[in-house]
Design a protein around this motif. Structure first.
Motif, PDB file in Angstrom:
ATOM      1  N   ARG A  80       1.130  -1.115  -0.322  1.00 14.65           N
ATOM      2  CA  ARG A  80       0.204  -0.276  -0.161  1.00 14.65           C
ATOM      3  C   ARG A  80       0.859   1.371   0.151  1.00 14.65           C
ATOM      4  O   ARG A  80       2.394   1.168   0.479  1.00 14.65           O
ATOM      5  CB  ARG A  80      -0.808  -0.007   1.350  1.00 14.65           C
ATOM      6  CG  ARG A  80      -2.019  -1.067   1.548  1.00 14.65           C
ATOM      7  CD  ARG A  80      -3.073  -1.200   2.462  1.00 14.65           C
ATOM      8  NE  ARG A  80      -2.134  -1.113   3.278  1.00 14.65           N
ATOM      9  CZ  ARG A  80      -2.281  -1.893   4.651  1.00 14.65           C
ATOM     10  NH1 ARG A  80      -2.271  -3.270   3.340  1.00 14.65           N
ATOM     11  NH2 ARG A  80      -1.263  -2.196   5.256  1.00 14.65           N
ATOM     12  N   ASP A  81       0.465   2.934  -0.428  1.00 10.97           N
ATOM     13  CA  ASP A  81       0.791   3.720  -0.533  1.00 10.97           C
ATOM     14  C   ASP A  81       2.145   3.470  -0.675  1.00 10.97           C
ATOM     15  O   ASP A  81       3.535   3.869   0.055  1.00 10.97           O
ATOM     16  CB  ASP A  81       0.988   4.062   1.028  1.00 10.97           C
ATOM     17  CG  ASP A  81       1.631   5.684   1.015  1.00 10.97           C
ATOM     18  OD1 ASP A  81       2.036   6.161   2.136  1.00 10.97           O
ATOM     19  OD2 ASP A  81       1.626   6.298  -0.409  1.00 10.97           O
ATOM     20  N   SER A  82       2.782   3.248  -2.494  1.00 11.83           N
ATOM     21  CA  SER A  82       3.786   2.715  -3.035  1.00 11.83           C
ATOM     22  C   SER A  82       5.030   4.124  -3.015  1.00 11.83           C
ATOM     23  O   SER A  82       4.491   5.377  -3.297  1.00 11.83           O
ATOM     24  CB  SER A  82       4.068   2.357  -4.115  1.00 11.83           C
ATOM     25  OG  SER A  82       3.170   1.204  -3.944  1.00 11.83           O
ATOM     26  N   LYS A  83       6.397   3.971  -2.292  1.00  9.15           N
ATOM     27  CA  LYS A  83       7.210   5.034  -2.169  1.00  9.15           C
ATOM     28  C   LYS A  83       7.966   4.476  -3.259  1.00  9.15           C
ATOM     29  O   LYS A  83       8.467   3.236  -3.496  1.00  9.15           O
ATOM     30  CB  LYS A  83       7.968   4.334  -0.857  1.00  9.15           C
ATOM     31  CG  LYS A  83       7.279   4.611   0.397  1.00  9.15           C
ATOM     32  CD  LYS A  83       6.187   6.045   0.564  1.00  9.15           C
ATOM     33  CE  LYS A  83       6.248   5.717   1.815  1.00  9.15           C
ATOM     34  NZ  LYS A  83       5.026   6.878   1.817  1.00  9.15           N
ATOM     35  N   LEU A  84       8.599   5.370  -3.303  1.00  8.21           N
ATOM     36  CA  LEU A  84       9.729   5.081  -3.976  1.00  8.21           C
ATOM     37  C   LEU A  84      11.054   4.518  -4.707  1.00  8.21           C
ATOM     38  O   LEU A  84      11.728   3.291  -6.030  1.00  8.21           O
ATOM     39  CB  LEU A  84      10.710   6.463  -4.673  1.00  8.21           C
ATOM     40  CG  LEU A  84       9.820   8.013  -5.332  1.00  8.21           C
ATOM     41  CD1 LEU A  84      10.780   8.809  -5.851  1.00  8.21           C
ATOM     42  CD2 LEU A  84       9.399   7.604  -7.251  1.00  8.21           C
ATOM     43  N   SER A  85      11.573   4.258  -3.085  1.00  7.11           N
ATOM     44  CA  SER A  85      12.054   3.199  -2.451  1.00  7.11           C
ATOM     45  C   SER A  85      11.720   1.842  -2.780  1.00  7.11           C
ATOM     46  O   SER A  85      12.953   1.156  -2.026  1.00  7.11           O
ATOM     47  CB  SER A  85      12.473   3.172  -0.955  1.00  7.11           C
ATOM     48  OG  SER A  85      10.970   3.930  -0.004  1.00  7.11           O
ATOM     49  N   ASP A  86      10.475   1.590  -2.594  1.00 10.88           N
ATOM     50  CA  ASP A  86       9.384   0.595  -3.052  1.00 10.88           C
ATOM     51  C   ASP A  86      10.366  -0.244  -4.345  1.00 10.88           C
ATOM     52  O   ASP A  86      10.402  -1.613  -4.644  1.00 10.88           O
ATOM     53  CB  ASP A  86       8.276  -0.015  -2.697  1.00 10.88           C
ATOM     54  CG  ASP A  86       7.794   0.635  -1.428  1.00 10.88           C
ATOM     55  OD1 ASP A  86       6.854   1.061  -1.460  1.00 10.88           O
ATOM     56  OD2 ASP A  86       8.637   0.425  -0.477  1.00 10.88           O
ATOM     57  N   SER A  87      11.252   0.285  -4.976  1.00  6.97           N
ATOM     58  CA  SER A  87      11.158   0.129  -6.743  1.00  6.97           C
ATOM     59  C   SER A  87      12.596  -1.058  -6.096  1.00  6.97           C
ATOM     60  O   SER A  87      13.627  -0.619  -5.429  1.00  6.97           O
ATOM     61  CB  SER A  87      11.408   0.972  -7.354  1.00  6.97           C
ATOM     62  OG  SER A  87      10.967   1.901  -7.744  1.00  6.97           O
TER      63      SER A  87
ATOM     64  N   ARG B 240       9.151  -7.903 -11.217  1.00 11.03           N
ATOM     65  CA  ARG B 240       9.946  -6.627 -10.466  1.00 11.03           C
ATOM     66  C   ARG B 240       9.499  -5.209 -10.838  1.00 11.03           C
ATOM     67  O   ARG B 240       8.200  -5.358 -11.507  1.00 11.03           O
ATOM     68  CB  ARG B 240      10.123  -6.214 -12.122  1.00 11.03           C
ATOM     69  CG  ARG B 240      11.715  -4.911 -11.820  1.00 11.03           C
ATOM     70  CD  ARG B 240      12.587  -5.024 -13.333  1.00 11.03           C
ATOM     71  NE  ARG B 240      13.238  -4.159 -13.593  1.00 11.03           N
ATOM     72  CZ  ARG B 240      13.331  -3.385 -14.730  1.00 11.03           C
ATOM     73  NH1 ARG B 240      13.106  -4.577 -15.446  1.00 11.03           N
ATOM     74  NH2 ARG B 240      13.402  -2.230 -15.237  1.00 11.03           N
ATOM     75  N   LEU B 241       9.099  -4.814  -9.402  1.00 10.33           N
ATOM     76  CA  LEU B 241       8.311  -3.277  -9.694  1.00 10.33           C
ATOM     77  C   LEU B 241       9.041  -2.073  -9.500  1.00 10.33           C
ATOM     78  O   LEU B 241      10.630  -1.824  -8.817  1.00 10.33           O
ATOM     79  CB  LEU B 241       7.737  -3.234  -8.303  1.00 10.33           C
ATOM     80  CG  LEU B 241       6.863  -1.965  -7.368  1.00 10.33           C
ATOM     81  CD1 LEU B 241       5.601  -1.811  -8.015  1.00 10.33           C
ATOM     82  CD2 LEU B 241       6.695  -2.208  -5.891  1.00 10.33           C
TER      83      LEU B 241
END
Lengths: 110, 114
Positions: A76-83, A105-106
């Motif tokens: 939830r609430d994806s962050k850039l750092s979740d890539s 891959r995200l």
């Protein structure tokens, strides 16, 4: 059939989005389940174990469906750092090895 | 936070040469593993090690591979006569418990065989 199967993606989502990954496994004797995260050219890092009742860790929720041999991860609430690449991992009772999926891959976009 | 360490981070070798990859597992862990990841492919299990002997190995882990725990801290993977197809990232891992125990991975050694 592959032992652990994942959609390779990539999933490109905007910041703040909710994204879900799925994984299926072929061995019904599988006992332990994990989600690992792997950044480019780095080692797999444990994100969370997956329990039968489902479990949550902050923005991350994992679910297990033993009948369908299916595992999911919700972010939830994806962050850039979740890539990163998210690896579904399965282990069978009586063995020592982890069996990895190919990873999903995200990319979280600003 | 304790972590698994590996050396070297990169290794370039000629085909047919022997290489030794080194790992220092987390100190209270009893189970040790080697995995490899060929570029663009999934992580694959090679071998597990417990109580100074191999507990399980994959088909990849043939006679050219060996593992050793030469002292109380190091865990090594030796490839006797490297082939081009051995080029990969090699990850060491360790865990407190077997089977479903959580495995912690080292940063890997990138091996390039020319």
């Amino acid at each position: 059939r592959k032992e652990v199967e994942q959609d390779p993606g990539p999933f490109n989502v905007p910041e703040g989005a909710t994204v879900a990954f799925n994984c299926t496994y072929s061995n019904s004797a599988s006992q332990s389940f994990f989600w690992y995260r792997q950044d480019c050219r780095k080692e797999p890092k444990l994100l969370m174990s997956v329990y039968s009742s489902g479990n949550e860790d902050g923005r991350f929720t994992a679910q297990l469906n033993r009948a369908s041999q299916y595992i999911s991860l919700l972010i939830r609430d994806s962050k850039l750092s979740d890539s990163a690449t998210y690896l579904c991992v399965v282990s069978t009772s009586g063995t020592y090895k982890y069996i990895f999926g190919t990873g999903t891959r995200l990319k979280v976009l600003a | 936070e304790p972590e698994v360490t590996q050396t070297p981070s990169h290794q370039v070798t000629q085909m047919g040469q022997e290489v030794i990859l080194r790992c220092v597992p987390i100190s209270n862990h009893l189970y040790f593993y080697w995995y490899r990841q060929i570029l663009g492919q999934k992580v694959e299990f090679l071998v597990s090690f417990y109580n100074n002997e191999i507990s399980e190995k994959s088909e990849i882990f043939d006679d050219q591979f060996s593992v050793e725990r030469p002292d109380g801290s190091n865990f090594t993977l030796k490839i006797r006569s490297t082939k081009l197809e051995d080029s990969a990232m090699y990850f060491c891992a360790s865990s407190e418990a077997a089977g479903g125990g959580t495995q912690y991975f080292g940063p890997g050694t990138r091996l390039l065989v020319l």
